[in-house]
Design a protein around this motif. Structure first.
Motif, PDB file in Angstrom:
ATOM      1  N   THR A  32       0.823  -1.213   0.000  1.00  0.00           N
ATOM      2  CA  THR A  32       0.000   0.000   0.000  1.00  0.00           C
ATOM      3  C   THR A  32       0.858   1.265   0.000  1.00  0.00           C
ATOM      4  O   THR A  32       0.667   2.165  -0.819  1.00  0.00           O
ATOM      5  CB  THR A  32      -0.916  -0.003   1.252  1.00  0.00           C
ATOM      6  N   VAL A  33       1.824   1.323   0.912  1.00  0.00           N
ATOM      7  CA  VAL A  33       2.658   2.533   1.022  1.00  0.00           C
ATOM      8  C   VAL A  33       3.656   2.611  -0.134  1.00  0.00           C
ATOM      9  O   VAL A  33       3.857   3.683  -0.730  1.00  0.00           O
ATOM     10  CB  VAL A  33       3.383   2.578   2.399  1.00  0.00           C
ATOM     11  N   GLY A  34       4.264   1.471  -0.488  1.00  0.00           N
ATOM     12  CA  GLY A  34       5.209   1.448  -1.605  1.00  0.00           C
ATOM     13  C   GLY A  34       4.553   1.937  -2.889  1.00  0.00           C
ATOM     14  O   GLY A  34       5.127   2.762  -3.624  1.00  0.00           O
ATOM     15  N   ASN A  59      10.338  -6.421  -3.300  1.00  0.00           N
ATOM     16  CA  ASN A  59       9.457  -6.862  -2.223  1.00  0.00           C
ATOM     17  C   ASN A  59      10.025  -8.175  -1.691  1.00  0.00           C
ATOM     18  O   ASN A  59      11.212  -8.446  -1.885  1.00  0.00           O
ATOM     19  CB  ASN A  59       8.008  -6.971  -2.717  1.00  0.00           C
ATOM     20  N   SER A  60       9.208  -8.980  -1.033  1.00  0.00           N
ATOM     21  CA  SER A  60       9.769 -10.218  -0.469  1.00  0.00           C
ATOM     22  C   SER A  60       9.901 -11.294  -1.534  1.00  0.00           C
ATOM     23  O   SER A  60      10.355 -12.392  -1.247  1.00  0.00           O
ATOM     24  CB  SER A  60       8.879 -10.717   0.666  1.00  0.00           C
ATOM     25  N   ARG A  61       9.475 -10.969  -2.794  1.00  0.00           N
ATOM     26  CA  ARG A  61       9.475 -11.999  -3.840  1.00  0.00           C
ATOM     27  C   ARG A  61      10.460 -11.739  -4.957  1.00  0.00           C
ATOM     28  O   ARG A  61      10.935 -12.645  -5.597  1.00  0.00           O
ATOM     29  CB  ARG A  61       8.064 -12.092  -4.441  1.00  0.00           C
ATOM     30  N   SER A  62      10.735 -10.469  -5.231  1.00  0.00           N
ATOM     31  CA  SER A  62      11.631 -10.200  -6.368  1.00  0.00           C
ATOM     32  C   SER A  62      12.285  -8.828  -6.246  1.00  0.00           C
ATOM     33  O   SER A  62      11.826  -7.964  -5.480  1.00  0.00           O
ATOM     34  CB  SER A  62      10.856 -10.298  -7.687  1.00  0.00           C
ATOM     35  N   GLY A  89      16.698 -11.065  -1.894  1.00  0.00           N
ATOM     36  CA  GLY A  89      17.510 -10.756  -3.060  1.00  0.00           C
ATOM     37  C   GLY A  89      18.022  -9.332  -3.036  1.00  0.00           C
ATOM     38  O   GLY A  89      19.102  -9.045  -3.566  1.00  0.00           O
ATOM     39  N   TRP A  90      17.257  -8.424  -2.387  1.00  0.00           N
ATOM     40  CA  TRP A  90      17.669  -7.024  -2.350  1.00  0.00           C
ATOM     41  C   TRP A  90      19.013  -6.840  -1.653  1.00  0.00           C
ATOM     42  O   TRP A  90      19.720  -5.875  -1.921  1.00  0.00           O
ATOM     43  CB  TRP A  90      16.598  -6.150  -1.687  1.00  0.00           C
ATOM     44  N   ALA A  91      19.352  -7.773  -0.766  1.00  0.00           N
ATOM     45  CA  ALA A  91      20.635  -7.631  -0.061  1.00  0.00           C
ATOM     46  C   ALA A  91      21.792  -7.786  -1.039  1.00  0.00           C
ATOM     47  O   ALA A  91      22.873  -7.262  -0.834  1.00  0.00           O
ATOM     48  CB  ALA A  91      20.748  -8.659   1.057  1.00  0.00           C
ATOM     49  N   ALA A 105       9.627   0.668   2.899  1.00  0.00           N
ATOM     50  CA  ALA A 105       8.161   0.700   3.038  1.00  0.00           C
ATOM     51  C   ALA A 105       7.671  -0.709   3.340  1.00  0.00           C
ATOM     52  O   ALA A 105       6.690  -1.180   2.770  1.00  0.00           O
ATOM     53  CB  ALA A 105       7.523   1.250   1.763  1.00  0.00           C
ATOM     54  N   THR A 106       8.382  -1.393   4.233  1.00  0.00           N
ATOM     55  CA  THR A 106       7.961  -2.719   4.692  1.00  0.00           C
ATOM     56  C   THR A 106       7.660  -2.613   6.196  1.00  0.00           C
ATOM     57  O   THR A 106       7.848  -1.562   6.808  1.00  0.00           O
ATOM     58  CB  THR A 106       9.079  -3.771   4.515  1.00  0.00           C
ATOM     59  N   ALA A 107       7.231  -3.730   6.774  1.00  0.00           N
ATOM     60  CA  ALA A 107       7.115  -3.783   8.236  1.00  0.00           C
ATOM     61  C   ALA A 107       8.025  -4.905   8.723  1.00  0.00           C
ATOM     62  O   ALA A 107       7.728  -5.586   9.703  1.00  0.00           O
ATOM     63  CB  ALA A 107       5.667  -4.043   8.624  1.00  0.00           C
TER      64      ALA A 107
END
Ligand SMILES: NC(=O)c1ccc[n+]([C@@H]2O[C@H](COP(=O)([O-])OP(=O)(O)OC[C@H]3O[C@@H](n4cnc5c(N)ncnc54)[C@H](OP(=O)(O)O)[C@@H]3O)[C@@H](O)[C@H]2O)c1
Length: 365
Positions: A32-34, A59-62, A89-91, A105-107
């Protein structure tokens, strides 16, 4: 009178375009925020504002490169299949360098654990995720230490009051030598709405369902009703005021009866009615005393607490409507009449605006 050009502070106008454009931006979280952030980024870009170049989002998927723009990358990321295990993967994504900006913009605890690491690498962090300064004291301290080490900036104005000038004001008072005696506030937009509207004419659970349908609560409203979200915001405010408070030092009075708190997500809705009796009793009691119910977070020299309070109608925290946040600060400078800051403090649009305010502030520094 003839039209004049808007006044722009020299520092901003004078910032070489290169300096902002050279910074890159990475966005974590495409919910929502992203999504609201992407929309606002594009709107500001279309108006010609000088924004850091979007490099990738995840996000948590790609993880998606933004070479063709943020919006197509957002679409691709949200179309990625769900997985059993969260991807990180973002790391390993295109490395961020000193001067770049990452927007959280995650929790996610996992992402919050990276805040200090990024800052230590000179990468500024802008966050709506409250778990940086609103959870473990050690993590909060690591964020401050890393900032001091490298001079990278931490923009967290979206974490409390969705960009209302709360954290900035508190930090400015402290930096100016003021001593904060107490801070108390209505810090949850959803609980502000619920107790502004709840008049006993219908069961409290009806109002909770209405707030959830309007998008004021978290998808599972128990997250709001437990007081945990307010605890996090209170910790962020306390630490901004220079108080090294641990999460365990905040007394939290949850609104949830044990059975509702422990229920599975599927069973929770049917058990919401367990709230009705106790809250009707609290309302009757408050009305008898001419008071109003407000869900309040407070810290002072005596300690810190979060819970439902019956306040006199003239109390500063009883003004404001709807999802308004309200915070009253008592200090050396404001000993009798508190400094009161109030305004819309919930929702994806104001949160995204607060994130972009911080991005622009850091970009122009
Ligand atoms: N919604 C609001 O009005 C509001 C207002 C103020 C503050 N906030 C705060 O803003 C943050 C985001 O809220 P939201 O409503 O946008 O949540 P949301 O819709 O649930 O979106 C969360 C996003 O975070 C991503 N994510 C989760 N774990 C991740 C990980 N380990 N690595 C990368 N991405 C990860 C999710 O990925 P997937 O898409 O793969 O699940 C999703 O895209 C939260 O901290 C919330 O408290 C929200």
């Amino acid at each position: 009178m003839s039209a004049v050009a808007p006044l722009v502070p020299r520092r901003v106008r004078g910032t070489p375009e290169r300096a902002v454009a050279q910074r890159r931006l990475a966005l974590l979280g495409t919910g929502t925020v992203g999504a609201a952030f992407v929309e606002r980024y594009q709107r500001l870009q279309a108006r010609g504002l000088d924004l850091p170049r979007a490099a990738w989002l995840a996000n948590s998927r790609s993880v998606q490169a933004c070479a063709d723009g943020l919006a197509p990358a957002l679409q691709r990321a949200n179309a990625a299949p769900r997985r059993e295990v969260l991807l990180q993967g973002w790391a390993e994504a295109e490395a961020l360098h000193a001067g770049d900006i990452v927007v959280d913009a995650t929790a996610s605890e996992l992402v919050a654990d990276w805040h200090a690491e990024w800052l230590a690498r000179g990468v500024s962090v802008v966050t709506a995720n409250k778990l940086g300064h609103g959870s473990l004291l050690a993590r909060s301290q690591a964020i401050v230490d890393a900032q001091c080490e490298t001079g990278a900036r931490y923009g967290d104005s979206a974490t409390v009051g969705a960009g209302l000038p709360l954290l900035g004001s508190l930090r400015a008072l402290v930096a100016g030598g003021d001593r904060i005696h107490a801070v108390e506030g209505v810090l949850s937009g959803s609980l502000a709405w619920l107790f502004d509207r709840y008049d006993g004419s219908r069961p409290f659970s009806d109002f909770v369902r209405e707030a959830a349908a309007a998008g004021y609560t978290e998808p599972d409203p128990r997250i709001d009703l437990s007081g945990e979200d307010v605890r996090r915001k209170l910790l962020i405010l306390a630490r901004a005021a220079g108080l090294p408070l641990e999460a365990s030092q905040v007394r939290v009075e949850s609104l949830l009866p044990v059975e509702l708190a422990g229920a599975s997500a599927d069973a929770a809705d049917a058990l919401l009615a367990l709230l009705d009796g106790p809250l009707a009793a609290r309302l009757r009691e408050a009305e008898t005393d001419g008071a109003r119910l407000r869900f309040v977070g407070r810290f002072d020299a005596e300690g810190a607490s979060v819970g439902l309070r019956a306040l006199p109608a003239a109390h500063p925290l009883c003004s404001g409507r709807g999802t308004d946040n309200r915070v009253a600060v008592t200090s050396d400078r404001y000993p009798l009449q508190p400094l009161v800051i109030q305004g819309p403090g919930a929702g994806a649009e104001v949160t995204a605006a607060a994130l972009l305010d911080d991005v622009l502030r850091i970009g122009a520094a």
